[in-house]
Design a protein around this motif. Structure first.
Motif, PDB file in Angstrom:
ATOM      1  N   ALA A  44      92.272  79.959  73.501  1.00 53.92           N
ATOM      2  CA  ALA A  44      91.325  80.461  72.508  1.00 53.92           C
ATOM      3  C   ALA A  44      90.238  79.422  72.299  1.00 53.92           C
ATOM      4  O   ALA A  44      90.528  78.251  72.108  1.00 53.92           O
ATOM      5  N   LEU A  45      89.001  79.859  72.377  1.00 58.05           N
ATOM      6  CA  LEU A  45      87.864  79.005  72.072  1.00 58.05           C
ATOM      7  C   LEU A  45      87.288  79.502  70.759  1.00 58.05           C
ATOM      8  O   LEU A  45      86.947  80.677  70.639  1.00 58.05           O
ATOM      9  N   ILE A  46      87.189  78.645  69.783  1.00 61.33           N
ATOM     10  CA  ILE A  46      86.684  79.037  68.471  1.00 61.33           C
ATOM     11  C   ILE A  46      85.455  78.194  68.161  1.00 61.33           C
ATOM     12  O   ILE A  46      85.494  76.972  68.265  1.00 61.33           O
ATOM     13  N   ALA A  47      84.366  78.850  67.807  1.00 60.10           N
ATOM     14  CA  ALA A  47      83.122  78.146  67.517  1.00 60.10           C
ATOM     15  C   ALA A  47      82.499  78.732  66.258  1.00 60.10           C
ATOM     16  O   ALA A  47      82.775  79.871  65.884  1.00 60.10           O
ATOM     17  N   GLY A  48      81.686  77.958  65.620  1.00 58.99           N
ATOM     18  CA  GLY A  48      80.997  78.426  64.424  1.00 58.99           C
ATOM     19  C   GLY A  48      79.530  78.082  64.499  1.00 58.99           C
ATOM     20  O   GLY A  48      79.113  77.282  65.323  1.00 58.99           O
ATOM     21  N   GLY A  49      78.761  78.682  63.630  1.00 57.74           N
ATOM     22  CA  GLY A  49      77.331  78.405  63.589  1.00 57.74           C
ATOM     23  C   GLY A  49      76.537  79.682  63.579  1.00 57.74           C
ATOM     24  O   GLY A  49      77.099  80.778  63.537  1.00 57.74           O
ATOM     25  N   GLU A  50      75.244  79.537  63.610  1.00 59.80           N
ATOM     26  CA  GLU A  50      74.357  80.692  63.620  1.00 59.80           C
ATOM     27  C   GLU A  50      73.392  80.569  64.775  1.00 59.80           C
ATOM     28  O   GLU A  50      72.753  79.535  64.952  1.00 59.80           O
ATOM     29  N   THR A  51      73.301  81.634  65.548  1.00 56.74           N
ATOM     30  CA  THR A  51      72.347  81.661  66.644  1.00 56.74           C
ATOM     31  C   THR A  51      71.036  82.261  66.134  1.00 56.74           C
ATOM     32  O   THR A  51      70.985  82.809  65.042  1.00 56.74           O
ATOM     33  N   THR A  52      70.004  82.144  66.941  1.00 62.30           N
ATOM     34  CA  THR A  52      68.724  82.758  66.588  1.00 62.30           C
ATOM     35  C   THR A  52      68.456  83.917  67.534  1.00 62.30           C
ATOM     36  O   THR A  52      68.935  83.939  68.666  1.00 62.30           O
ATOM     37  N   VAL A  53      67.720  84.884  67.069  1.00 63.03           N
ATOM     38  CA  VAL A  53      67.372  86.060  67.850  1.00 63.03           C
ATOM     39  C   VAL A  53      65.869  86.059  68.066  1.00 63.03           C
ATOM     40  O   VAL A  53      65.103  85.872  67.118  1.00 63.03           O
ATOM     41  N   SER A  54      65.452  86.255  69.299  1.00 64.96           N
ATOM     42  CA  SER A  54      64.027  86.357  69.617  1.00 64.96           C
ATOM     43  C   SER A  54      63.653  87.826  69.649  1.00 64.96           C
ATOM     44  O   SER A  54      64.146  88.589  70.476  1.00 64.96           O
ATOM     45  N   LEU A  55      62.787  88.233  68.739  1.00 64.70           N
ATOM     46  CA  LEU A  55      62.379  89.635  68.641  1.00 64.70           C
ATOM     47  C   LEU A  55      61.092  89.878  69.399  1.00 64.70           C
ATOM     48  O   LEU A  55      60.203  89.031  69.428  1.00 64.70           O
ATOM     49  N   THR A  56      61.027  91.044  70.006  1.00 68.58           N
ATOM     50  CA  THR A  56      59.802  91.495  70.655  1.00 68.58           C
ATOM     51  C   THR A  56      59.458  92.870  70.081  1.00 68.58           C
ATOM     52  O   THR A  56      60.231  93.435  69.299  1.00 68.58           O
ATOM     53  N   SER A  57      58.342  93.417  70.506  1.00 66.90           N
ATOM     54  CA  SER A  57      57.959  94.742  70.012  1.00 66.90           C
ATOM     55  C   SER A  57      58.919  95.822  70.512  1.00 66.90           C
ATOM     56  O   SER A  57      58.979  96.908  69.947  1.00 66.90           O
ATOM     57  N   LYS A  58      59.702  95.530  71.548  1.00 70.28           N
ATOM     58  CA  LYS A  58      60.650  96.493  72.107  1.00 70.28           C
ATOM     59  C   LYS A  58      62.069  96.259  71.599  1.00 70.28           C
ATOM     60  O   LYS A  58      63.000  96.924  72.046  1.00 70.28           O
ATOM     61  N   SER A  59      62.267  95.297  70.697  1.00 64.15           N
ATOM     62  CA  SER A  59      63.599  95.002  70.185  1.00 64.15           C
ATOM     63  C   SER A  59      64.141  96.191  69.412  1.00 64.15           C
ATOM     64  O   SER A  59      63.418  96.845  68.661  1.00 64.15           O
ATOM     65  N   GLY A  60      65.417  96.440  69.591  1.00 63.95           N
ATOM     66  CA  GLY A  60      66.078  97.526  68.863  1.00 63.95           C
ATOM     67  C   GLY A  60      66.731  96.988  67.607  1.00 63.95           C
ATOM     68  O   GLY A  60      66.404  95.906  67.121  1.00 63.95           O
ATOM     69  N   LYS A  61      67.665  97.745  67.087  1.00 71.24           N
ATOM     70  CA  LYS A  61      68.397  97.316  65.897  1.00 71.24           C
ATOM     71  C   LYS A  61      69.523  96.385  66.310  1.00 71.24           C
ATOM     72  O   LYS A  61      69.963  96.365  67.443  1.00 71.24           O
ATOM     73  N   GLY A  62      70.026  95.664  65.342  1.00 70.34           N
ATOM     74  CA  GLY A  62      71.139  94.758  65.601  1.00 70.34           C
ATOM     75  C   GLY A  62      70.807  93.379  65.092  1.00 70.34           C
ATOM     76  O   GLY A  62      69.693  93.115  64.640  1.00 70.34           O
ATOM     77  N   GLY A  63      71.767  92.506  65.172  1.00 75.17           N
ATOM     78  CA  GLY A  63      71.583  91.149  64.697  1.00 75.17           C
ATOM     79  C   GLY A  63      72.074  90.134  65.707  1.00 75.17           C
ATOM     80  O   GLY A  63      72.408  90.471  66.841  1.00 75.17           O
ATOM     81  N   ARG A  64      72.147  88.907  65.259  1.00 78.42           N
ATOM     82  CA  ARG A  64      72.510  87.792  66.148  1.00 78.42           C
ATOM     83  C   ARG A  64      73.888  87.961  66.776  1.00 78.42           C
ATOM     84  O   ARG A  64      74.093  87.625  67.932  1.00 78.42           O
ATOM     85  N   ASN A  65      74.851  88.473  66.016  1.00 81.06           N
ATOM     86  CA  ASN A  65      76.206  88.627  66.546  1.00 81.06           C
ATOM     87  C   ASN A  65      76.291  89.742  67.576  1.00 81.06           C
ATOM     88  O   ASN A  65      76.976  89.610  68.594  1.00 81.06           O
ATOM     89  N   GLN A  66      75.581  90.825  67.329  1.00 80.11           N
ATOM     90  CA  GLN A  66      75.561  91.918  68.297  1.00 80.11           C
ATOM     91  C   GLN A  66      74.847  91.493  69.573  1.00 80.11           C
ATOM     92  O   GLN A  66      75.251  91.857  70.678  1.00 80.11           O
ATOM     93  N   GLU A  67      73.784  90.702  69.437  1.00 82.86           N
ATOM     94  CA  GLU A  67      73.079  90.201  70.616  1.00 82.86           C
ATOM     95  C   GLU A  67      73.987  89.295  71.442  1.00 82.86           C
ATOM     96  O   GLU A  67      74.037  89.407  72.664  1.00 82.86           O
ATOM     97  N   LEU A  68      74.735  88.422  70.773  1.00 83.10           N
ATOM     98  CA  LEU A  68      75.659  87.534  71.478  1.00 83.10           C
ATOM     99  C   LEU A  68      76.731  88.339  72.208  1.00 83.10           C
ATOM    100  O   LEU A  68      77.029  88.084  73.376  1.00 83.10           O
ATOM    101  N   ALA A  69      77.306  89.325  71.541  1.00 83.54           N
ATOM    102  CA  ALA A  69      78.352  90.134  72.163  1.00 83.54           C
ATOM    103  C   ALA A  69      77.814  90.895  73.381  1.00 83.54           C
ATOM    104  O   ALA A  69      78.462  90.938  74.432  1.00 83.54           O
ATOM    105  N   LEU A  70      76.640  91.484  73.253  1.00 80.74           N
ATOM    106  CA  LEU A  70      76.052  92.226  74.366  1.00 80.74           C
ATOM    107  C   LEU A  70      75.723  91.300  75.530  1.00 80.74           C
ATOM    108  O   LEU A  70      76.028  91.600  76.685  1.00 80.74           O
ATOM    109  N   ALA A  71      75.115  90.163  75.240  1.00 80.63           N
ATOM    110  CA  ALA A  71      74.775  89.208  76.303  1.00 80.63           C
ATOM    111  C   ALA A  71      76.036  88.705  76.998  1.00 80.63           C
ATOM    112  O   ALA A  71      76.064  88.572  78.227  1.00 80.63           O
ATOM    113  N   ALA A  72      77.085  88.439  76.240  1.00 84.41           N
ATOM    114  CA  ALA A  72      78.343  87.980  76.829  1.00 84.41           C
ATOM    115  C   ALA A  72      78.969  89.077  77.686  1.00 84.41           C
ATOM    116  O   ALA A  72      79.486  88.798  78.773  1.00 84.41           O
TER     117      ALA A  72
END
Length: 105
Positions: A44-72
């Motif tokens: 198990a790898l456990i990490a904490g902190g807050e990531t940043t999200v880069s928004l563009t005009s084509k960005s949809g809904k969601g937040g930093r955690n959803q972006e991390l999960a999708l990218a992973a």
């Protein structure tokens, strides 16, 4: 998105290093893998902190955690990694302008 690459690289490394291999070290009559994590143990790898999200005009809904999960998820699929679970959650119960608190892969 970059942190997803780091986490998936760590998962890939651990999956490779925790598999039984031909390279072993022998002490008395027992053979052990040259890595300290036994191949039969979960990791198990456990990490904490807050990531940043880069928004563009084509960005949809969601937040930093959803972006991390999708990218992973995309990175895990491209690497062919299986048996990896990633959970990214907001401790305040929200993630961006949605009712989700994060993502689970």
């Amino acid at each position: 998105k970059e942190i997803a690459r780091v986490y998936t690289a760590m998962a890939q490394y651990l999956q490779k290093k925790t598999q039984p291999s031909a390279a072993t070290t022998t002490t008395s009559t027992t053979a052990t893998p040259p890595f300290s994590v036994a191949h039969s143990l979960p990791v198990a790898l456990i990490a904490g902190g807050e990531t940043t999200v880069s928004l563009t005009s084509k960005s949809g809904k969601g937040g930093r955690n959803q972006e991390l999960a999708l990218a992973a998820a995309l990175q895990l699929e491209s690497l062919g990694l299986r048996n990896v679970i990633l959970a990214s959650a907001g401790t305040d119960g929200g993630d961006g302008p949605t009712d989700a608190a994060g993502g689970l892969v």
